[in-house]
Design a protein around this motif. Structure first.
Motif, PDB file in Angstrom:
ATOM      1  N   GLN A  94       0.828  -1.204   0.000  1.00  0.00           N
ATOM      2  CA  GLN A  94       0.000   0.000   0.000  1.00  0.00           C
ATOM      3  C   GLN A  94       0.867   1.260   0.000  1.00  0.00           C
ATOM      4  OE1 GLN A  94      -3.347   0.292  -0.415  1.00  0.00           O
ATOM      5  NE2 GLN A  94      -3.153  -1.904  -0.830  1.00  0.00           N
ATOM      6  N   LEU A  95       1.943   1.238   0.763  1.00  0.00           N
ATOM      7  CA  LEU A  95       2.841   2.401   0.789  1.00  0.00           C
ATOM      8  C   LEU A  95       3.470   2.649  -0.577  1.00  0.00           C
ATOM      9  CD1 LEU A  95       4.558   1.771   4.232  1.00  0.00           C
ATOM     10  CD2 LEU A  95       2.969   3.629   3.686  1.00  0.00           C
ATOM     11  N   MET A  96       3.800   1.583  -1.291  1.00  0.00           N
ATOM     12  CA  MET A  96       4.470   1.724  -2.592  1.00  0.00           C
ATOM     13  C   MET A  96       3.519   2.157  -3.711  1.00  0.00           C
ATOM     14  SD  MET A  96       7.621   1.431  -1.988  1.00  0.00           S
ATOM     15  CE  MET A  96       8.145   1.588  -3.696  1.00  0.00           C
ATOM     16  N   ARG A  97       2.249   2.297  -3.429  1.00  0.00           N
ATOM     17  CA  ARG A  97       1.299   2.775  -4.437  1.00  0.00           C
ATOM     18  C   ARG A  97       1.379   4.293  -4.635  1.00  0.00           C
ATOM     19  NH1 ARG A  97      -4.512   0.744  -3.335  1.00  0.00           N
ATOM     20  NH2 ARG A  97      -4.753   1.596  -5.421  1.00  0.00           N
ATOM     21  N   TRP A  98       2.065   4.995  -3.747  1.00  0.00           N
ATOM     22  CA  TRP A  98       2.071   6.452  -3.731  1.00  0.00           C
ATOM     23  C   TRP A  98       3.354   7.011  -4.344  1.00  0.00           C
ATOM     24  CZ3 TRP A  98      -2.191   9.165  -2.047  1.00  0.00           C
ATOM     25  CH2 TRP A  98      -3.215   8.371  -1.515  1.00  0.00           C
ATOM     26  N   THR A  99       3.672   6.591  -5.563  1.00  0.00           N
ATOM     27  CA  THR A  99       4.938   6.968  -6.209  1.00  0.00           C
ATOM     28  C   THR A  99       4.750   7.899  -7.400  1.00  0.00           C
ATOM     29  OG1 THR A  99       4.861   5.012  -7.626  1.00  0.00           O
ATOM     30  CG2 THR A  99       6.035   4.804  -5.529  1.00  0.00           C
ATOM     31  N   LYS A 100       3.541   8.362  -7.613  1.00  0.00           N
ATOM     32  CA  LYS A 100       3.282   9.202  -8.790  1.00  0.00           C
ATOM     33  C   LYS A 100       2.998  10.638  -8.392  1.00  0.00           C
ATOM     34  CE  LYS A 100       1.788   5.448 -11.678  1.00  0.00           C
ATOM     35  NZ  LYS A 100       0.720   4.838 -12.428  1.00  0.00           N
ATOM     36  N   THR A 101       3.356  11.527  -9.315  1.00  0.00           N
ATOM     37  CA  THR A 101       3.072  12.946  -9.152  1.00  0.00           C
ATOM     38  C   THR A 101       2.488  13.457 -10.463  1.00  0.00           C
ATOM     39  OG1 THR A 101       3.976  15.063  -8.423  1.00  0.00           O
ATOM     40  CG2 THR A 101       5.374  13.729  -9.884  1.00  0.00           C
ATOM     41  N   ARG A 102       1.841  14.584 -10.406  1.00  0.00           N
ATOM     42  CA  ARG A 102       1.236  15.160 -11.598  1.00  0.00           C
ATOM     43  C   ARG A 102       2.179  16.202 -12.194  1.00  0.00           C
ATOM     44  NH1 ARG A 102      -3.742  14.414 -13.002  1.00  0.00           N
ATOM     45  NH2 ARG A 102      -4.400  13.866 -10.910  1.00  0.00           N
ATOM     46  N   ILE A 103       2.536  15.997 -13.452  1.00  0.00           N
ATOM     47  CA  ILE A 103       3.359  16.956 -14.192  1.00  0.00           C
ATOM     48  C   ILE A 103       2.614  17.302 -15.473  1.00  0.00           C
ATOM     49  CG2 ILE A 103       5.543  17.347 -15.395  1.00  0.00           C
ATOM     50  CD1 ILE A 103       6.865  15.475 -13.378  1.00  0.00           C
ATOM     51  N   ASN A 104       2.328  18.588 -15.637  1.00  0.00           N
ATOM     52  CA  ASN A 104       1.561  19.066 -16.799  1.00  0.00           C
ATOM     53  C   ASN A 104       0.271  18.273 -16.980  1.00  0.00           C
ATOM     54  OD1 ASN A 104       3.548  20.996 -17.425  1.00  0.00           O
ATOM     55  ND2 ASN A 104       4.700  19.477 -18.594  1.00  0.00           N
ATOM     56  N   GLY A 105      -0.393  17.981 -15.857  1.00  0.00           N
ATOM     57  CA  GLY A 105      -1.679  17.300 -15.893  1.00  0.00           C
ATOM     58  C   GLY A 105      -1.606  15.793 -16.081  1.00  0.00           C
TER      59      GLY A 105
END
Length: 104
Positions: free
Chosen positions: A51-62
């Motif tokens: 579950q912790l490793m699911r949070w690896t994304k960020t939003r760049i230019n939408g």
């Protein structure tokens, strides 16, 4: 973030597990609605690292993209959850078969 973790978590957890959840809440603000919280409160601690490793994304230019920095942060949280430190345990020392010195 600490007060939120205290309010939301309904099962006994260790200090390092508490620290991980505080860090998660501080950085995401998403603990209350997360599957992570459901897993913790169900006492399914072995599922927490995934579950912790699911949070690896960020939003760049939408667009949602993998972030090396977030992968590192999530990996550190997993290590803290599992071992109480961000450093994985060292390999045990063994004796060299030739001279019997200690090797790692």
């Amino acid at each position: 973030a600490e007060a939120e973790v205290i309010r939301l978590v309904k099962v006994p957890i260790s200090q390092n597990q508490f620290d991980v959840l505080v860090d998660f809440e501080f950085n995401t603000g998403a603990l209350a609605k997360s599957t992570l919280l459901k897993v913790v409160n169900a006492g399914q601690f072995g599922k927490v690292p995934d579950q912790l490793m699911r949070w690896t994304k960020t939003r760049i230019n939408g667009v949602m993209v993998e972030s090396d920095g977030l992968k590192k942060r999530c990996s550190d949280r997993v290590a803290m959850w599992n071992y109480g430190t961000t450093l994985a345990p060292a390999e045990p020392a063994t004796r060299c078969s030739f001279c019997r010195c200690m090797t790692i």
